[in-house]
Design a protein around this motif. Structure first.
Motif, short mmCIF file in Angstrom:
data_model
loop_
_atom_site.label_atom_id
_atom_site.label_comp_id
_atom_site.label_asym_id
_atom_site.label_seq_id
_atom_site.Cartn_x
_atom_site.Cartn_y
_atom_site.Cartn_z
N ASP A 375 45.89 -36.31 64.81
CA ASP A 375 46.34 -36.11 63.42
C ASP A 375 45.10 -36.01 62.54
O ASP A 375 44.35 -36.98 62.39
CB ASP A 375 47.21 -37.30 63.00
N ILE A 376 44.86 -34.83 61.95
CA ILE A 376 43.64 -34.64 61.16
C ILE A 376 43.90 -34.63 59.65
O ILE A 376 43.06 -34.21 58.87
CB ILE A 376 42.90 -33.35 61.58
N ARG A 377 45.06 -35.13 59.25
CA ARG A 377 45.35 -35.22 57.82
C ARG A 377 44.49 -36.29 57.16
O ARG A 377 43.82 -37.09 57.82
CB ARG A 377 46.84 -35.53 57.61
N ASN A 378 44.54 -36.33 55.84
CA ASN A 378 43.79 -37.33 55.08
C ASN A 378 44.44 -38.71 55.22
O ASN A 378 45.65 -38.81 55.48
CB ASN A 378 43.72 -36.93 53.61
N PRO A 379 43.67 -39.78 55.06
CA PRO A 379 44.23 -41.12 55.22
C PRO A 379 45.47 -41.39 54.35
O PRO A 379 46.41 -42.04 54.81
CB PRO A 379 43.06 -42.03 54.80
N SER A 380 45.48 -40.88 53.12
CA SER A 380 46.62 -41.12 52.25
C SER A 380 47.89 -40.47 52.79
O SER A 380 48.99 -41.02 52.65
CB SER A 380 46.34 -40.59 50.84
N GLU A 381 47.74 -39.33 53.45
CA GLU A 381 48.90 -38.64 54.04
C GLU A 381 49.45 -39.43 55.22
O GLU A 381 50.68 -39.57 55.39
CB GLU A 381 48.51 -37.24 54.50
N ALA A 384 51.27 -42.48 54.07
CA ALA A 384 52.59 -42.19 53.52
C ALA A 384 53.62 -41.93 54.61
O ALA A 384 54.78 -42.35 54.49
CB ALA A 384 52.51 -40.97 52.59
N ALA A 385 53.21 -41.27 55.69
CA ALA A 385 54.16 -40.96 56.77
C ALA A 385 53.40 -40.48 58.00
O ALA A 385 52.72 -39.45 57.95
CB ALA A 385 55.15 -39.89 56.33
N LYS A 386 53.55 -41.20 59.10
CA LYS A 386 52.95 -40.79 60.36
C LYS A 386 53.97 -39.91 61.09
O LYS A 386 55.13 -40.29 61.26
CB LYS A 386 52.58 -42.01 61.20
N ILE A 387 53.56 -38.74 61.54
CA ILE A 387 54.48 -37.79 62.15
C ILE A 387 54.74 -38.13 63.61
O ILE A 387 55.87 -38.09 64.09
CB ILE A 387 53.94 -36.35 62.01
N PHE A 388 53.68 -38.49 64.34
CA PHE A 388 53.81 -38.89 65.75
C PHE A 388 53.22 -40.29 65.89
O PHE A 388 52.03 -40.50 65.63
CB PHE A 388 53.06 -37.92 66.66
N GLU A 389 54.02 -41.24 66.34
CA GLU A 389 53.58 -42.63 66.41
C GLU A 389 52.37 -42.82 67.30
O GLU A 389 51.51 -43.65 67.06
CB GLU A 389 54.73 -43.52 66.89
N GLN A 390 52.29 -42.05 68.39
CA GLN A 390 51.21 -42.24 69.35
C GLN A 390 49.96 -41.44 69.03
O GLN A 390 49.00 -41.43 69.80
CB GLN A 390 51.69 -41.87 70.77
N SER A 391 49.94 -40.78 67.88
CA SER A 391 48.80 -39.91 67.55
C SER A 391 47.55 -40.73 67.22
O SER A 391 47.61 -41.89 66.80
CB SER A 391 49.15 -39.01 66.37
N ILE A 394 42.05 -38.86 63.12
CA ILE A 394 40.66 -38.56 62.75
C ILE A 394 40.73 -37.46 61.70
O ILE A 394 41.06 -36.32 62.01
CB ILE A 394 39.82 -38.08 63.96
N PRO A 395 40.46 -37.76 60.43
CA PRO A 395 40.58 -36.73 59.39
C PRO A 395 39.63 -35.57 59.63
O PRO A 395 38.55 -35.73 60.22
CB PRO A 395 40.25 -37.48 58.10
N LEU A 396 40.03 -34.39 59.20
CA LEU A 396 39.27 -33.17 59.45
C LEU A 396 37.82 -33.30 59.02
O LEU A 396 36.91 -32.85 59.72
CB LEU A 396 39.94 -31.99 58.73
N VAL A 413 46.64 -31.83 71.48
CA VAL A 413 47.39 -31.11 70.45
C VAL A 413 46.92 -31.60 69.09
O VAL A 413 46.90 -32.81 68.83
CB VAL A 413 48.91 -31.31 70.59
N VAL A 414 46.54 -30.67 68.22
CA VAL A 414 45.99 -30.99 66.90
C VAL A 414 46.98 -30.59 65.82
O VAL A 414 47.51 -29.47 65.83
CB VAL A 414 44.65 -30.27 66.68
N HIS A 415 47.23 -31.49 64.88
CA HIS A 415 48.16 -31.14 63.79
C HIS A 415 47.65 -31.63 62.44
O HIS A 415 46.86 -32.58 62.34
CB HIS A 415 49.56 -31.70 64.06
N CYS A 416 48.09 -30.93 61.40
CA CYS A 416 47.88 -31.38 60.01
C CYS A 416 49.26 -31.43 59.37
O CYS A 416 50.21 -31.91 59.99
CB CYS A 416 46.90 -30.46 59.28
N ALA A 417 49.40 -30.92 58.15
CA ALA A 417 50.71 -30.95 57.49
C ALA A 417 51.37 -29.57 57.45
O ALA A 417 52.59 -29.48 57.28
CB ALA A 417 50.57 -31.49 56.07
N GLY A 418 50.56 -28.51 57.57
CA GLY A 418 51.14 -27.18 57.44
C GLY A 418 50.51 -26.10 58.29
O GLY A 418 51.04 -25.00 58.40
#
Length: 449
Positions: A375-381, A384-391, A394-396, A413-418
């Motif tokens: 999960d490479i989103r920002n810490p605040s994101e 607010a909500a973790k998309i995959f519990e086991q992720s 590490i922010p981008l 597998v790498v994800h952000c928000a969009g």
């Protein structure tokens, strides 16, 4: 008195021209001075004054170039430590502009050397205040950017304390009717909760802006310091450029070396493999064919911010675009953050010696444990909500430095928000692990989760 607001949407930056009886004052001008020259020519008036509210951390200002071109005087706080010819502009100082006056207010908080400028019209009425990064619409400036940069550095807690008093002892005392013109709007990293509005009034902000509400100094400091956004790599570098003054805009971008399009292996082999590659093409083109170890930082509204968050100051890189027109635009946008001198070569690419890994989305959905999820989103994101519990988070903006923390015993597998950041993130990881594991960009499919 006429006030013209200029907007740079990519950096969520506002600059201003104040026109009064044949004279123009510019406040916090952007990297390209041409729009201000055009405005002056349109009104058949002269630019006589340039004011910097502080040495900006998020963009390069054209104040020095404007001074050299028009012979306008630059005004800044004496605390700034400016290395260019200037006049100090602090509490008690005024500038006569045509039939109007501009009055300085020292408003430290975002930086120790921040000032705000009150515009007083022909009738002696306080008409507007240009608040720089001190007071935004709906928020105030962050206090954590000057601990390691600038003529004088200050701890964030001390600046937060100064912000509390600047807002209450200086800005909130202005008449409710005074128009508030900030240097940034929503999307800027110079604050955490900026409004989409581009102006307001002191009265409206007193009612709605959290930072102007009644609270103790301690409560204000605590609220201001919590959950501030990350600090891009280029921010301290930018303060230094603006303190010194940048060279001419057109002259600087004209020095960027360009070459003919790369369309074959022999062409690609002429590149230095040690130099970072920034490929701005759309991800579908990138995934089909790209150069080995390239980072897919797509041409998008936040290109400048992410370029300055991923690439270090003074680090050379190749700049790739899908066509010549986009390439020229991106060179100009790169210059907004002072990175144009770091472009080793700029060119169009219609070739690739690598492609991106195929992805079985259904298998991923049904077998999440088979994959290492980043999960490479920002810490605040993430907070607010973790998309995959086991992720693994590490922010981008830290990914190049922390890629060694990523396990390679499973497909990654790498994800952000969009999808925009994951294109960059997956390509960074792929360039760092050297084939130790499959790397997959979840891209827009993240929205299904």
């Amino acid at each position: 008195m006429e006030i013209k607001q200029f907007e740079d949407k990519n950096l969520a930056h506002y600059s201003y021209a104040i026109h009064s009886n044949g004279e123009i004052a510019l406040i916090d001008p952007a990297r390209n001075p041409q729009p201000y020259y055009d405005f002056a020519k349109q009104h058949d008036v002269k630019i006589t004054t340039v004011i910097e509210t502080h040495p900006h951390a998020d963009f390069v200002s054209s104040h020095l170039e404007i001074q050299e071109t028009t012979h306008a005087k630059i005004y800044v706080s004496k605390l700034l430590g400016a290395e260019y010819a200037h006049q100090s502009f602090d509490d008690g100082d005024t500038i006569k502009l045509g039939n109007s006056f501009l009055k300085a207010l020292n408003t430290p908080g975002h930086s120790p050397d921040s000032i705000s400028i009150v515009a007083i019209d022909e009738n002696g009425k306080e008409h507007a205040v240009f608040t720089g990064d001190t007071l935004f619409i709906g928020d105030c400036g962050r206090p954590d950017l000057r601990e390691k940069a600038g003529a004088i550095t200050s701890p964030r807690k001390e600046l937060a304390k100064q912000m509390y008093h600047s807002l209450r002892n200086k800005l909130i005392t202005l008449p409710d009717s005074v128009i508030v013109y900030p240097a940034h709007g929503a999307g800027s990293l110079c604050g955490k909760g900026l409004s989409e509005q581009n102006s307001s009034t002191i009265g409206a902000e007193k009612m709605s802006n959290w930072s102007l509400q009644s609270m103790s100094e301690e409560a204000f400091i605590q609220e201001l310091l919590v959950d501030q956004p990350f600090i891009p790599k280029y921010f301290p570098f930018e303060v230094g450029i603006n303190k010194k003054g940048a060279g001419g805009y057109q002259t600087s971008i004209s020095k960027v070396l360009k070459r003919e399009a790369i369309t074959c292996t022999d062409c690609a082999n002429t590149l230095n493999p040690e130099i970072l590659i920034i490929d701005t093409r759309p991800q579908d083109q990138f995934k089909k064919a790209h150069l080995k170890n390239a980072i897919n930082l797509m041409d998008d509204v936040k290109f400048e911010t992410w370029l300055g968050s991923i690439v270090n100051p003074n680090e050379s890189f190749y700049l790739i675009a899908e066509n010549e027109e986009v390439l020229n635009q991106l060179i100009e946008r790169t210059s907004k953050i002072g990175y144009e001198n770091q472009i080793a070569l700029a060119f169009v690419l219609d070739y690739g010696n690598e492609s991106s890994d195929e992805f079985d989305l259904e298998d991923f959905k049904n077998n999440l444990n088979k994959y290492t999820i980043i999960d490479i989103r920002n810490p605040s994101e993430v907070k607010a909500a973790k998309i995959f519990e086991q992720s693994i988070h590490i922010p981008l903006y830290e990914l190049r430095e922390r890629s060694q923390e990523i396990p390679t015993n499973k497909p990654i597998v790498v994800h952000c928000a969009g999808g925009y950041r994951s294109a960059a993130g997956s390509s960074i990881i792929k360039s760092k692990i050297h084939g130790a594991s499959q790397v997959i960009d979840l891209s827009e499919a993240v929205k299904t989760f």
